[in-house]
Design a protein around this motif. Structure first.
Motif, PDB file in Angstrom:
ATOM      1  N   GLY A  20       0.779  -1.233   0.000  1.00 51.83           N
ATOM      2  CA  GLY A  20       0.000   0.000   0.000  1.00 51.83           C
ATOM      3  C   GLY A  20       0.806   1.276   0.000  1.00 51.83           C
ATOM      4  N   MET A  21       2.128   1.207  -0.272  1.00 54.13           N
ATOM      5  CA  MET A  21       2.907   2.452  -0.342  1.00 54.13           C
ATOM      6  C   MET A  21       2.434   3.272  -1.545  1.00 54.13           C
ATOM      7  N   GLN A  22       2.236   4.556  -1.333  1.00 61.77           N
ATOM      8  CA  GLN A  22       1.922   5.473  -2.428  1.00 61.77           C
ATOM      9  C   GLN A  22       3.179   6.287  -2.693  1.00 61.77           C
ATOM     10  N   PHE A  23       3.693   6.246  -3.918  1.00 64.35           N
ATOM     11  CA  PHE A  23       4.904   7.009  -4.204  1.00 64.35           C
ATOM     12  C   PHE A  23       4.550   8.312  -4.909  1.00 64.35           C
ATOM     13  N   MET A  24       5.490   9.255  -4.857  1.00 63.64           N
ATOM     14  CA  MET A  24       5.215  10.580  -5.429  1.00 63.64           C
ATOM     15  C   MET A  24       5.151  10.494  -6.956  1.00 63.64           C
ATOM     16  N   PRO A  25       4.173  11.176  -7.559  1.00 60.47           N
ATOM     17  CA  PRO A  25       4.135  11.209  -9.033  1.00 60.47           C
ATOM     18  C   PRO A  25       5.354  11.948  -9.578  1.00 60.47           C
ATOM     19  N   LYS A  26       5.780  11.548 -10.800  1.00 57.98           N
ATOM     20  CA  LYS A  26       7.041  12.076 -11.349  1.00 57.98           C
ATOM     21  C   LYS A  26       7.046  13.608 -11.454  1.00 57.98           C
ATOM     22  N   ASP A  27       5.906  14.192 -11.854  1.00 55.72           N
ATOM     23  CA  ASP A  27       5.920  15.646 -12.058  1.00 55.72           C
ATOM     24  C   ASP A  27       6.004  16.420 -10.742  1.00 55.72           C
ATOM     25  N   GLU A  28       5.852  15.719  -9.625  1.00 54.83           N
ATOM     26  CA  GLU A  28       6.001  16.400  -8.338  1.00 54.83           C
ATOM     27  C   GLU A  28       7.444  16.381  -7.847  1.00 54.83           C
TER      28      GLU A  28
ATOM     29  N   SER B  26      13.236  18.337 -10.772  1.00 50.52           N
ATOM     30  CA  SER B  26      14.075  17.928 -11.903  1.00 50.52           C
ATOM     31  C   SER B  26      15.533  18.028 -11.458  1.00 50.52           C
ATOM     32  N   ASN B  27      16.438  17.438 -12.260  1.00 54.34           N
ATOM     33  CA  ASN B  27      17.857  17.546 -11.900  1.00 54.34           C
ATOM     34  C   ASN B  27      18.313  19.003 -11.868  1.00 54.34           C
ATOM     35  N   ASP B  28      17.837  19.814 -12.820  1.00 52.97           N
ATOM     36  CA  ASP B  28      18.242  21.228 -12.826  1.00 52.97           C
ATOM     37  C   ASP B  28      17.755  21.928 -11.564  1.00 52.97           C
ATOM     38  N   GLU B  29      16.508  21.617 -11.162  1.00 50.92           N
ATOM     39  CA  GLU B  29      15.987  22.237  -9.929  1.00 50.92           C
ATOM     40  C   GLU B  29      16.801  21.783  -8.714  1.00 50.92           C
TER      41      GLU B  29
ATOM     42  N   LEU C 194      24.925  12.756 -11.237  1.00 46.52           N
ATOM     43  CA  LEU C 194      24.463  13.710 -10.211  1.00 46.52           C
ATOM     44  C   LEU C 194      25.561  13.994  -9.196  1.00 46.52           C
ATOM     45  N   VAL C 195      26.247  12.924  -8.780  1.00 50.05           N
ATOM     46  CA  VAL C 195      27.333  13.102  -7.811  1.00 50.05           C
ATOM     47  C   VAL C 195      28.389  14.045  -8.399  1.00 50.05           C
ATOM     48  N   ALA C 196      28.729  13.823  -9.666  1.00 53.32           N
ATOM     49  CA  ALA C 196      29.763  14.669 -10.290  1.00 53.32           C
ATOM     50  C   ALA C 196      29.303  16.130 -10.334  1.00 53.32           C
ATOM     51  N   GLN C 197      28.017  16.340 -10.651  1.00 55.07           N
ATOM     52  CA  GLN C 197      27.511  17.720 -10.709  1.00 55.07           C
ATOM     53  C   GLN C 197      27.533  18.370  -9.321  1.00 55.07           C
ATOM     54  N   ILE C 198      27.179  17.596  -8.309  1.00 52.41           N
ATOM     55  CA  ILE C 198      27.158  18.163  -6.948  1.00 52.41           C
ATOM     56  C   ILE C 198      28.583  18.486  -6.498  1.00 52.41           C
ATOM     57  N   LYS C 199      29.503  17.580  -6.828  1.00 51.19           N
ATOM     58  CA  LYS C 199      30.902  17.783  -6.408  1.00 51.19           C
ATOM     59  C   LYS C 199      31.466  19.071  -7.006  1.00 51.19           C
ATOM     60  N   ALA C 200      30.944  19.446  -8.176  1.00 52.48           N
ATOM     61  CA  ALA C 200      31.484  20.635  -8.853  1.00 52.48           C
ATOM     62  C   ALA C 200      30.929  21.943  -8.274  1.00 52.48           C
ATOM     63  N   ILE C 201      29.983  21.864  -7.352  1.00 53.72           N
ATOM     64  CA  ILE C 201      29.377  23.092  -6.823  1.00 53.72           C
ATOM     65  C   ILE C 201      30.328  23.747  -5.814  1.00 53.72           C
ATOM     66  N   PRO C 202      30.681  25.003  -6.023  1.00 53.13           N
ATOM     67  CA  PRO C 202      31.600  25.671  -5.090  1.00 53.13           C
ATOM     68  C   PRO C 202      31.035  25.657  -3.677  1.00 53.13           C
TER      69      PRO C 202
ATOM     70  N   LEU D 268      10.150  24.634  -1.290  1.00 51.47           N
ATOM     71  CA  LEU D 268      11.077  25.265  -2.245  1.00 51.47           C
ATOM     72  C   LEU D 268      10.617  25.072  -3.680  1.00 51.47           C
ATOM     73  N   ARG D 269       9.979  23.951  -3.955  1.00 49.08           N
ATOM     74  CA  ARG D 269       9.541  23.699  -5.332  1.00 49.08           C
ATOM     75  C   ARG D 269       8.561  24.778  -5.779  1.00 49.08           C
ATOM     76  N   ALA D 270       7.674  25.187  -4.867  1.00 49.68           N
ATOM     77  CA  ALA D 270       6.718  26.250  -5.226  1.00 49.68           C
ATOM     78  C   ALA D 270       7.473  27.521  -5.600  1.00 49.68           C
ATOM     79  N   ALA D 271       8.516  27.820  -4.827  1.00 51.98           N
ATOM     80  CA  ALA D 271       9.288  29.040  -5.108  1.00 51.98           C
ATOM     81  C   ALA D 271      10.017  28.920  -6.445  1.00 51.98           C
ATOM     82  N   LEU D 272      10.630  27.745  -6.669  1.00 52.44           N
ATOM     83  CA  LEU D 272      11.375  27.551  -7.923  1.00 52.44           C
ATOM     84  C   LEU D 272      10.448  27.695  -9.121  1.00 52.44           C
ATOM     85  N   ARG D 273       9.286  27.061  -9.020  1.00 51.50           N
ATOM     86  CA  ARG D 273       8.385  27.041 -10.179  1.00 51.50           C
ATOM     87  C   ARG D 273       7.636  28.352 -10.344  1.00 51.50           C
TER      88      ARG D 273
END
Ligand code: SAM
Ligand code: SF4
Length: 354
Positions: free
Chosen positions: A61-69, A72-75, A107-115, A308-313
């Motif tokens: 009975g686990m309900q998982f989050m829908p993809k559009d919620e 995104s990787n950019d967000e 994703l790990v590589a992108q995060i590692k590159a963040i100052p 935060l998603r509300a703010a981003l969008r």
């Protein structure tokens, strides 16, 4: 410990676009209103999992989050960049199960590159870790915590509702070979299910330089059957370990590490006890969580979140996003209310990442 079914805490979802906020100075690392420096972000990359551990998720009975919620990787990268800009230094990738993300290595590589990001760790059940451990290390992952609740294959399979101990062991071995060090193993202890495995797991440290963490089971939603009466206080476990191995050397607690660490005489590794229920460590908390659907979850055991998603969008600019994150840090609750029977209601552990 007996928790009441009636969960008392009202849901507190903060919409940063409509909630009044002060302006924060932008030249200081973010501190909360109690003076705690918050510099550690634990990111749930997905609420999905290939297991159903009894202390984490219900079997059905686990309900998982829908993809559009989901962010995104950019967000996601924008949020991490923003948290780094206000002083976060350490990232932990968790889930659900983070290795279910096909894009994990990139994703790990992108995060590692963040100052500003100095350290990336991951918490995983390690079922799918072995083939990607070396790539994760090369991409910038510093180390892993691996969950293991028994060294008895049958019992482990029952507790995780399906995992093969040999897969997890292969994951641990691959992580060690890849240099994801020190290896840390997490064991959630549940009375009557695996509390008598603590001695075997602690004995691993005799020959291996691993850090084992014994964690008191916490009463998140969806696991009422094990949270009630399942908690084994760390003091009881320490007494049992000492009865087996003799007096433990007390290695103390390090700032911002919730584990109180000890060492068995002549052991190569250490054992730690995370006593969130019996001995809360809220006064030294340095962390916040980001859910896969983009909410800053301010305290593991409370429901308060900033959307935060509300703010981003809604298209806020970087300066405003930094102000929103600073405000979320400022209003972080002092600590949990388990002793007053104030329990989290809205998310289970699998949506928070531990
Ligand atoms: N799937 C990954 C794993 O199991 O390591 C990461 C997510 S899991 C939710 C993160 C950590 O939370 C694991 O170490 C797990 O053992 C722990 N955990 C899960 N449910 C818990 C509970 N009710 N109380 C305490 N720790 C819990
Ligand atoms: Fe999945 Fe980790 Fe929860 Fe187990 S503890 S069900 S592996 S998220």
């Amino acid at each position: 410990m007996q928790y009441e079914e009636n969960r008392l805490q009202p849901i507190s979802l903060i919409d940063p676009l409509t909630t009044p906020r002060p302006r924060y100075a932008s030249d200081q690392p973010a501190h909360d209103n109690y003076g705690r420096r918050i510099d550690y972000l634990r990111i749930s990359l997905t609420d999905r999992c290939n297991l159903r551990c009894v202390y984490c998720m219900p079997e059905h009975g686990m309900q998982f989050m829908p993809k559009d919620e989901l962010l995104s990787n950019d967000e996601l990268i924008r949020v991490i960049r923003t948290t780094a800009a206000v002083g976060f230094r350490k990232i932990r990738l968790t889930g659900g199960e983070p290795t279910l993300r096909r894009d994990l290595v990139s994703l790990v590589a992108q995060i590692k590159a963040i100052p500003g990001i100095e350290h990336i760790a991951m918490t995983t059940n390690a079922v799918k870790l072995a083939p990607i451990a070396a790539d994760l290390k090369a991409a910038g992952l510093d180390r892993v915590n691996i969950s293991i609740d028994s060294l008895n294959a049958e019992r482990f399979k029952n507790m995780t509702r399906g995992a093969k101990l040999s897969d997890v062991w292969a994951g641990i071995t691959a992580a060690e070979a890849a240099g994801l060090l020190p290896i840390k193993l997490n064991m959630v202890v549940v009375r009557g299910l695996n509390d008598d495995d603590v001695i075997d797991v602690a004995a691993l440290t005799l020959e291996r330089a691993w850090d084992i963490r014994f964690i008191e089971v916490m009463p998140l939603t969806g696991i009422a059957d094990v949270a009630n009466d399942g908690v084994v206080p760390s003091s009881e476990l320490i007494a049992r370990v000492e009865a087996e191995f003799g007096p433990l050397a007390d290695l103390g607690m390090h700032a911002a590490d919730p584990a109180h660490r000890y060492q068995i005489a002549h052991a190569k590794g250490s054992i730690g006890f995370i006593s969130s229920v019996s001995e809360p460590f809220c006064s030294t908390c340095n962390r916040m969580r980001l859910t896969a659907d983009g909410r800053l979850h301010l305290c593991l055991l409370r429901d308060d979140e900033v959307d935060l998603r509300a703010a981003l969008r809604a298209g806020v600019d970087d300066a405003e996003l930094m102000q929103i994150v600073r405000h979320a840090v400022a209003i972080k609750p002092w600590g949990h209310g388990l002793s007053e029977n104030i329990l989290p209601t809205i998310r289970g552990m699998s949506a928070l990442g531990g």
